[in-house]
Design a protein around this motif. Structure first.
Motif, short mmCIF file in Angstrom:
data_model
loop_
_atom_site.label_atom_id
_atom_site.label_comp_id
_atom_site.label_asym_id
_atom_site.label_seq_id
_atom_site.Cartn_x
_atom_site.Cartn_y
_atom_site.Cartn_z
N VAL A 185 47.73 11.02 48.89
CA VAL A 185 48.67 11.01 47.87
C VAL A 185 50.31 10.88 48.80
CG1 VAL A 185 50.39 11.96 46.34
CG2 VAL A 185 47.80 12.10 45.96
N LYS A 211 47.64 14.31 40.08
CA LYS A 211 46.47 14.01 40.79
C LYS A 211 45.50 15.06 40.87
CE LYS A 211 43.65 10.99 42.95
NZ LYS A 211 43.16 9.82 42.14
N SER A 242 43.37 14.42 37.70
CA SER A 242 42.77 13.41 38.18
C SER A 242 43.32 12.03 37.75
CB SER A 242 41.26 13.42 38.04
OG SER A 242 40.85 14.63 38.68
N ASP A 295 46.09 9.04 38.42
CA ASP A 295 46.81 8.51 39.35
C ASP A 295 47.72 6.86 38.78
OD1 ASP A 295 44.76 6.88 39.36
OD2 ASP A 295 44.21 7.33 41.33
N ASP A 305 39.05 18.85 39.26
CA ASP A 305 40.40 19.05 39.40
C ASP A 305 40.65 20.36 38.74
OD1 ASP A 305 40.30 18.46 36.67
OD2 ASP A 305 40.98 16.42 37.13
#
Length: 474
Positions: free
Chosen positions: A151, A182, A186, A188, A254
């Motif tokens: 990221v 993210k 999860s 993006d 996550d």
């Protein structure tokens, strides 16, 4: 427009005065029963000392409110009136230790009514906090190193590279918010992230605002934003439960999956999980972005500190191929960089302190503390105290070179049961940010003496810290 503003202000004053009159009566009754209260003053008959408390931070000297009263009344505890409440400010390491060590015995965590209206936390707070701590342990968050590195790499490529000047705080907020989306969900998708970041911007101004819920007030805007965010997140939570049950999602992919796979998380309603996730995002998004901003500020201001961080991060980069991502061992080697971050956190802590509430009458340092009083601890009673940190205004990362600090003097993340559960996650995020920052650019401040504003929720630079970027030559 002026007439409208005056009318709104008058209405706010009338309503606040009615509320404060009740508070004043409550205080007078308490004073009659408890004659050995801590030394201090309530300030103005109606508004107390809240204005001085807030404006000292806005003038760039939040420690002044605390230090002035410590010198005048007591270096241990003093009486005041804050946030429409009778309050005692506990000072020094002994005060911090008492409040952190007596959770649910003499004191409990307290939040203003405005915060509770915006983020309705679960009634099972203790169990939820325990679950949060479990899922933010170092051995668990190390799985996010490569993800945060990816990221960060993309963020600097798209938002920093090719720019002569950037607005630092705007970009650090964008970075930390994207990391949260993210690693927590999860997600993006830039469109989803952008749609959610707007409402998040409206939360902070309302969290510690005057608790009047009228159209156009910061509190109303924050409540509306909070409702929108919880609805969006609750939809994600509902779908994730279905995906976990069908094997379409991993229990460890996550933070959300980890929560929903926990025994406590399995029985929580979608709206409760959404409120928890929302609270975590506020803490990680605002606090970490503020710290990253001030790291950029000091690196641009202090060439010798920049060179120390640059040297350390360059050595780490030399041990890796151009496509190899950072891992936990790399982060563990960033000792000087973390010392720099710690010194930033000492001088500019992400929060100036928090409140507790007395759940019974008790005595502290010879003074009576009545049940129901709000108790405030402040980083500034120790962080900038020369008794604990020599030359406290000097930026000196060597303070953290394996030196034993006096316990309860360095408290940027709080302490006790409410020690920030995201401390290690924030550390990881900050160090990865520093790794990419110094390896790509040298920095110069566009405004050399930019004013620092200390809000109750987070500190910030008045103009958002515009920075000139000078890319390193290949």
């Amino acid at each position: 427009m002026d007439t409208f503003n005056v009318s709104i202000f008058s209405l706010v004053v009338v309503l606040a005065s009615c509320l404060l009159r009740f508070v004043f009566f409550k205080y007078s009754k308490s004073s009659a029963i408890h004659t050995n209260l801590p030394p201090g003053r309530r300030g103005w008959p109606l508004i107390g000392e809240t204005i001085e408390f807030v404006t000292s931070g806005r003038k760039g000297h939040p420690e002044k409110f605390i230090i002035d009263r410590m010198n005048k009344f007591s270096h241990h505890v003093f009486r005041t009136s804050l946030m429409l409440e009778n309050a005692a400010v506990f000072c020094g390491p002994a005060g911090n230790k008492f409040l952190f060590s007596n959770e649910n015995k003499f004191v409990q965590y307290w939040l203003p009514a405005s915060v509770k209206k915006i983020i309705p936390f679960s009634h099972q707070e203790a169990e939820t906090l325990k679950m949060i701590r479990h899922h933010f342990k170092p051995e668990i968050i190390r799985q996010y190193v490569s993800l945060i590195d990816m990221v960060a790499k993309k963020h600097f490529e798209t938002e920093w590279e090719g720019k002569d000047q950037i607005m630092t705080h705007k970009l650090t907020k964008k970075f930390t918010f994207f990391v949260a989306c993210k690693t927590f969900f999860s997600i993006d998708d830039p469109e989803w992230v952008n749609n959610l970041s707007g409402p998040f911007e409206k939360l902070a101004p309302g969290l510690f605002s005057i608790p009047i819920n009228l159209p156009g007030t910061p509190l109303r805007r924050a409540i509306n934003a909070g409702n929108f965010i919880r609805k969006e997140v609750a939809t994600i939570v509902k779908q994730r439960r279905v995906d976990l049950a069908n094997g379409k999602a991993s229990p460890t992919q996550d933070v959300l999956s980890l929560f929903l796979s926990d025994e406590h998380g399995k029985v929580m309603a979608e709206t409760e999980v959404a409120a928890v996730m929302m609270g975590l995002m506020i803490g990680g998004y605002d606090s970490t972005s503020s710290t990253c901003t001030f790291i950029v500020n000091y690196l641009a201001e202090l060439p010798e500190v920049y060179e120390g961080v640059y040297k350390e991060q360059t050595e780490i980069a030399k041990s890796k191929t151009s496509t190899e991502l950072l891992d936990w061992d790399d982060v563990s080697k960033m000792k000087y960089s973390w010392n720099v971050a710690c010194e930033v956190l000492r001088l500019i802590p992400p929060t100036q302190g928090t409140f507790r509430e007395a759940i019974s009458d008790f005595t502290y340092n010879g003074y009576s503390i009545p049940k129901g009083w709000k108790l405030y601890w402040s980083t500034n009673s120790t962080h900038k105290n020369p008794d604990f940190f020599s030359e406290p205004e000097k930026f000196d990362p060597s303070r953290f070179d394996s030196k034993a600090l006096v316990p309860y003097t360095y408290v940027p993340f709080g302490g006790g049961c409410h020690l920030c559960p995201g401390k290690e996650f924030a550390r990881l995020e900050i160090l990865v940010f520093m790794y990419h920052l110094v390896r790509k650019f040298k920095l110069k401040k566009a405004i050399p003496n930019e004013h620092i504003i200390f809000d109750l929720l987070q500190p910030k630079l008045a103009n958002g810290l515009p920075i000139h970027l000078y890319p390193h030559k290949p």
